[in-house]
Design a protein around this motif. Sequence first.
Motif, PDB file in Angstrom:
ATOM      1  N   ARG A  82       1.180  -0.963  -0.261  1.00  0.00           N
ATOM      2  CA  ARG A  82       0.190   0.175   0.402  1.00  0.00           C
ATOM      3  C   ARG A  82       1.036   1.336  -0.265  1.00  0.00           C
ATOM      4  N   ARG A  83       2.191   1.465   0.869  1.00  0.00           N
ATOM      5  CA  ARG A  83       2.924   2.566   0.759  1.00  0.00           C
ATOM      6  C   ARG A  83       3.786   2.261   0.029  1.00  0.00           C
ATOM      7  N   ILE A  89      -0.396   2.308  -3.792  1.00  0.00           N
ATOM      8  CA  ILE A  89      -0.583   4.112  -3.809  1.00  0.00           C
ATOM      9  C   ILE A  89      -1.309   4.538  -4.551  1.00  0.00           C
ATOM     10  N   HIS A  92      -5.011   3.071  -3.672  1.00  0.00           N
ATOM     11  CA  HIS A  92      -5.465   3.500  -1.530  1.00  0.00           C
ATOM     12  C   HIS A  92      -5.634   5.161  -1.972  1.00  0.00           C
ATOM     13  N   ALA A  93      -4.830   5.618  -2.811  1.00  0.00           N
ATOM     14  CA  ALA A  93      -5.166   6.982  -3.017  1.00  0.00           C
ATOM     15  C   ALA A  93      -6.233   7.448  -3.476  1.00  0.00           C
ATOM     16  N   THR A  96      -9.300   7.052  -0.869  1.00  0.00           N
ATOM     17  CA  THR A  96      -8.914   7.951   0.244  1.00  0.00           C
ATOM     18  C   THR A  96     -10.170   9.043  -0.039  1.00  0.00           C
ATOM     19  N   VAL A 118      -3.206  12.559  -8.856  1.00  0.00           N
ATOM     20  CA  VAL A 118      -2.844  12.705  -7.462  1.00  0.00           C
ATOM     21  C   VAL A 118      -2.149  13.725  -7.347  1.00  0.00           C
ATOM     22  N   ASP A 159      -3.195  11.911   3.901  1.00  0.00           N
ATOM     23  CA  ASP A 159      -2.961  10.799   3.784  1.00  0.00           C
ATOM     24  C   ASP A 159      -3.149  10.961   2.839  1.00  0.00           C
ATOM     25  N   TYR A 163       0.513  10.010   0.018  1.00  0.00           N
ATOM     26  CA  TYR A 163       0.169   9.317  -2.056  1.00  0.00           C
ATOM     27  C   TYR A 163       1.470  10.237  -2.118  1.00  0.00           C
ATOM     28  N   ALA A 166       4.741  10.020  -2.104  1.00  0.00           N
ATOM     29  CA  ALA A 166       5.033   8.360  -2.709  1.00  0.00           C
ATOM     30  C   ALA A 166       5.098   8.383  -3.943  1.00  0.00           C
ATOM     31  N   LEU A 167       4.040   8.651  -4.832  1.00  0.00           N
ATOM     32  CA  LEU A 167       4.562   9.293  -5.350  1.00  0.00           C
ATOM     33  C   LEU A 167       5.648   9.918  -6.505  1.00  0.00           C
TER      34      LEU A 167
END
Lengths: 1092, 402
Positions: A82-83, A89, A92-93, A96, A118, A159, A163, A166-167
């Motif tokens: 997930r992370r 990512i 889950h983004a 969210t 995102v 969150d 994300y 993370a991207l």
Amino acid sequence: MVAERRFGPVVVVLLLVLAILMARLFQVQVVEHAVWAAEADALVRSSHVLPSHRGRLLDRHGRVLAEDEDVWKVDIVYRDFRREHPLGIVAHARSTLEMRSVPLSEALRELTPWAREVVELSPADLDRFTKGEALETKSIRILESNDPVREARASRASDLRFYVGALLKPGPKERVAIREEEKAETKSDRSYAEIVAEVRAKNVPGRRKVSPEHVQVELEALLLELETRLSGERARLEQLAAHLPKSQGGVATSVDSVVGELEGARERFENTAADALFEEATGFSPGRISTESLVRVFDLEWIARILRWDPARARAWAESRRAAYERDLEELVLPRILIRAGRAEASEVPERVLDGLASLYATKEELARGAPSWRELEDVIVHDELPDLFDLQRRPSSSGSVLPLCDEDVREASREFDDPWLALGMIAEIVGASLEIPAKKAGEAGTHVRNARDWAGRFAAIAARDSRLESDAAREALLAVVRALEKRHLAASDAGFEACLAAATTGDAFSGPLRLAQERVDDARQKEKFLLKDLSSRPARLVSRADYPLVHLLERHADRYAGFEARPATRRTLRARDENGAPVLGMLLGGVRGPSLREMIASEESLERLHENEFEDEEELADIAARILRADDTLGSHGLEGYFDPDLRGRNGWFETAGLDEERARGVLRAAVDGHDVQLTIDLDLQRAAEATLAHPELPTDDPKTDHGWFEHPVGAIVLITPDGEVLAAASEPTRPGFEPALGRDLERSFVRERTLTRPKFTPPGSVFKPFVAAYAIDRLGLDPESPRFDCEPLGDGGSGYGTMHCHGQHGRSDLARALTVSCNAAFGEIGEEYTPELLLDMAATFGFGAPTGIRQFEGTAGPRRPGLREDARLANAESLPKVLTETAERMRFANGLGRIEATPMQVARAMAGLVTGKLPAIRVARAIGGAPVEKAASDLPISQRAREIVCRDLAFVVTSPEGSGHNKGLDRGTLGFTFACKTGSADKRPMPAELGGSDHLDHGQRKMIKQTWVAGWFPVEEPKAIVVVMLHDVTETSSHTSVYVAAQFLRSAAVKRFVEGVVPADALPKAPEGKAEAAAVEASAPKEDGR
Amino acid sequence: MRESSSPRRGLPFAMPRSPFSLKGLRWFELDWHVLGLATLLLVLGVTFVSAMAAADELVERNSVSIEDHLTKLVFTLPAFAVGLALRPRWMRRHAWLIYTVFTGILLLLPVIGIVRNGSRRWIHLPGLFDLQPSELTKIALVLVLARVLYRNRLERLRDWGPPLLAALFPMALVAKQPDLGTAMSFVPIALGMLYLAGAKGKVIVRFLIGAALVGMLAWQFQVGVKGYQVQRLETWSNSFAAEDLIADRNGPAFHSYHARVAIGNGGMFGTGIGDGIANRTGILPERDCDSVFAVVAEELGWVMTSGVMLLYVMMIALLLGSASGIRDRFSRLAAGGIAMYFAAHFVINVSVNLGLLPMTGITLPFFSTGGSSLMTTFLALGIAVGLSAHSEPALDKDAFQS
């Protein structure tokens, strides 16, 4: 002044308070320091089982038959996926943003555009979103909200910030720029991607001023880089899928199935997380209440918000909880209660079962203090929480005693019961439990267990049959009681929730679900972070045994496959296999299994004791540590793996560190001790030769009488032992399942069995029993071996023989030598007639028939339980034999190895070894355990040397004499290269079926019969090196047309030739790896194959 | 004494006077001992927060940030200057106004406040931090009580009415948020000021005993208290014996347990700054705020923590001493009230962490990271120090009486 009068006392009071606080601080920090320091240590205690490696099984030359192989397994760690994985990512983004569980497959399809949306969000967007304003991307519009708190917008924005990071994977300067923008009072509408692009534009070497065009160029490059990275994601998953093992149908694993596995891991994690959050807030798991109450009464929106679920997903979770709980109850909880109870003293078992039921209904607080006795259970789960579960204006009315387990009258009454099971019976009756027990036989009526006495009787009967309470009957009975208890518990819970709804209703009907008390939700949310982190970090198995390319892919490109982890493991591997892949030694070698529930419970108890430091000394620590099992530990289940399991398994170790202070931290408490290698007496080459012979028996071309059917569908066994009892080969056929049974034969061709030590079917030894009868008769009955006293004459029915004993030929007058050479049944019928029943039985016992061969070398000694190496040693109906053998005909048959006498090939081999050597050896299959040589054992055979020599001499004639049943069958010295003496044997078992040519017609006074045929002999005759026994199952012709050919084929093999010549195999290991002792044992034995 | 040498004197209309004046501040009369101790405590606090942040960084936790704390300090330190420059007379004259403004904000909280941890206690200050008005209301209460007690000697029963009403009103509003812990911290401030103003000690003791009895009855019969509050009291009453607290560690005593473990783990000489179990595991809730004392105690040990407590009490005592020397009754009571504010926070926070009081959220000034707490701390310190150094004359009768 007032001040002077007043300020002084205040200071004094302050100093007094300071003194009190310092005293209390002293109490906590100094007086109670040891207690709290221990608790602190426990908070950072790191402990785990150190797995031991299972020892190897080696052949007599040190060649590996079975060993623990280091393998890799692949797990999914959903948190990492997930992370860190782009698919996780983006999915889950998106979840969210949309507040729905966006499927991974959907996210994979839209990966690039969604990821772009995102990173194109801006800090200002997220700030406005937090405040409740609308948020719009290219594909989604989130409307403004009047209640941003209720929509968890702040945490969702947080969150999303994660994300985005993370991207984009921003560098240090880019992170600073993002942070500054996020903190800025007045935010521009620059997206995160633009912020990063601007930093990159500024950092171009030599550039002094940054223009919007520069930023635009960097932005395009950044987005292109992101798109390039993401566009390869499907290909990477395809590459992963290609390396995964094929499905059961042999279909290559696809991306869809990988995504499906990930989706499954996600669903399991989310369901478990929702369960844990609910339980933290309420004090009970959601499965403890009815689905209707869970759905109707509870406002579950807070859980849905945390997990980013839409109402449909939340409802699906709620609707599945009760069924999941009931499944766990049936499959895990009740067996555990029963097994725990079954471990107690017999008189304590009923109370322990009730205690187990009490633990089922105890509150979390009670359980935290230790599982309560049913006599002390006060607060019942769910009901104890009901009064302050919700923020209600008035207190809901509460019901009285919910369960009879808590009823004082029941507890009092139970003290007077004479039957210990009656308390459980009474509780079962009170809650209305009932159980239908079907009739055992057709026509009989079933039993309906309903009242207290019936229940008590039922449980008592189950416990009498199954003291460990592991049977299905025990589980079914307790399940019936628990179902009734659950019904009552649920009904009372539902009533309690109705009371809560009523208490919440003011005026008209209540319109919605109840919110949990805010304090409870707050408590749960305080632990939310830890819970979610913990649960999502638990690995879920994807591949149990990963190939090298898959491991290489995941290890080499760990950054591309975040969430997929390759971990080392061990796996029991059978090294020696035949040409079809079946393991050599097959069922005799046995197998391994995972720990049973009972073993895991015992292991848990050991772990608890270790965690609580409840051990007295190092010795006890070692003992407790040794009992610890891990779920992926292997235990020998059957065969040699089972029998030598206590030696092979070794002992798991225990590693523990506690505390942060390195000086105080405890290190290794108990190192793992690897299992011992067990060096077998088996010679791999001889074993392979024996198995190959049985698997591919060569049809004799020059014997029209042979049994073609058996040679096409062989079932049988070959045993080869040294004269002092070491098993060189023990082969059984078939070694693979799935063969069709041969026409007219029984079903044994379909079963893989160990046949050298067991008697799956009626197994009389036939004429191979005659030498023992003869030798004993020479000594004890005064049989004159030189006297031609035996008559094999025509009988009235067209056959020949003696009295009621038919013979396969008309042998006329014979002495013992001829009788053995031609295997004359009449002669041995005559000898049998002279035996008394007692002497016959003593003769059999003298040669070890009816007794274990000693292959279970630890039998009768203290030590751990050793499953495996099952041996059918005892004679069937042994108690009735003295009476049965009073009949002459029975004695005549017995002396011919027929009728009441049965033997395994290993028993025949041992008896033959006794006859040849004068010592009856204890059979040994292990040569050395952990480097320590296994002692050989033998007992003197109470048969004179003269008798033995006479019989042995006569048995040589079986091969050399033209009349011999083994003559001209390929057993002669010219063919084999060494001399061979033996006795053939054929034992009738059942009438031959019509499809094999059988009929009711008597041929020479006899019907055609299906037989067990044997050859038992030794070689070389002059200096015996080995005893061989061949046994063929379900043949239509006598031994001289069947088993002699199989024996000859085996004895002709290169392996036997090398063995006779004393050639050490080229692949024999020069020394065993387990220390000098074992090496010495190997070295001492390997070159010398004299077998004496 | 001179009233003032203001040029406005004699003007036909009253010009609004600035609330701030540094001119009247006698710098040499500033209580440098108090300021020195406060600075020392503040430095200690920053050191601990820095160690917490370092521990978090080590294990990639994001709960404590030294940058955030320093930012808050930068933004809230000016409150000290504000407090220092506030003219005593202006405060006296506008005490009711200040009180009304802050109680008004408390009243408006249900509308403008944001919810966190189930309570609507905060107002979002963009770019800064979330402000907890109830903290500043304590200063407003101090000022208004000083104003009420300025002429009120509490000689008759009816004299008790105004100060008690003034204290109970914001208390009720804070309790309604719900924030019973903060509400209860008003009690020692109010009672302390009443005592300083002349209330008889016996009456205050009787009042306390009565309040304790009412509390006991409410707890016993569960009247007027919520379920979770009863549970919290029961958890507390079961937490004195170590074994009971350990048994309840995974239940409602989670926070108390971890605070006790941290403190107890410190022993005589502590684990060293940043090396405590609380920092290394991060499991102690609110370790940078309400539970910061547990971290201090663990990492410094009994000897050094006692020293820190002594420093704290010395600072309060010096504040009281400084207040007692002020001739103006309002200023004297206000400065004394602020000393009571620090004393209340210190005693309640330490007692809660040591398990002598039920678990409740209250900060330890100079150590806790909360922005509202820091702002109130600096403002209060500034006012208290400023009151004793301002040269404005006291015109009340009490100034010349013993």
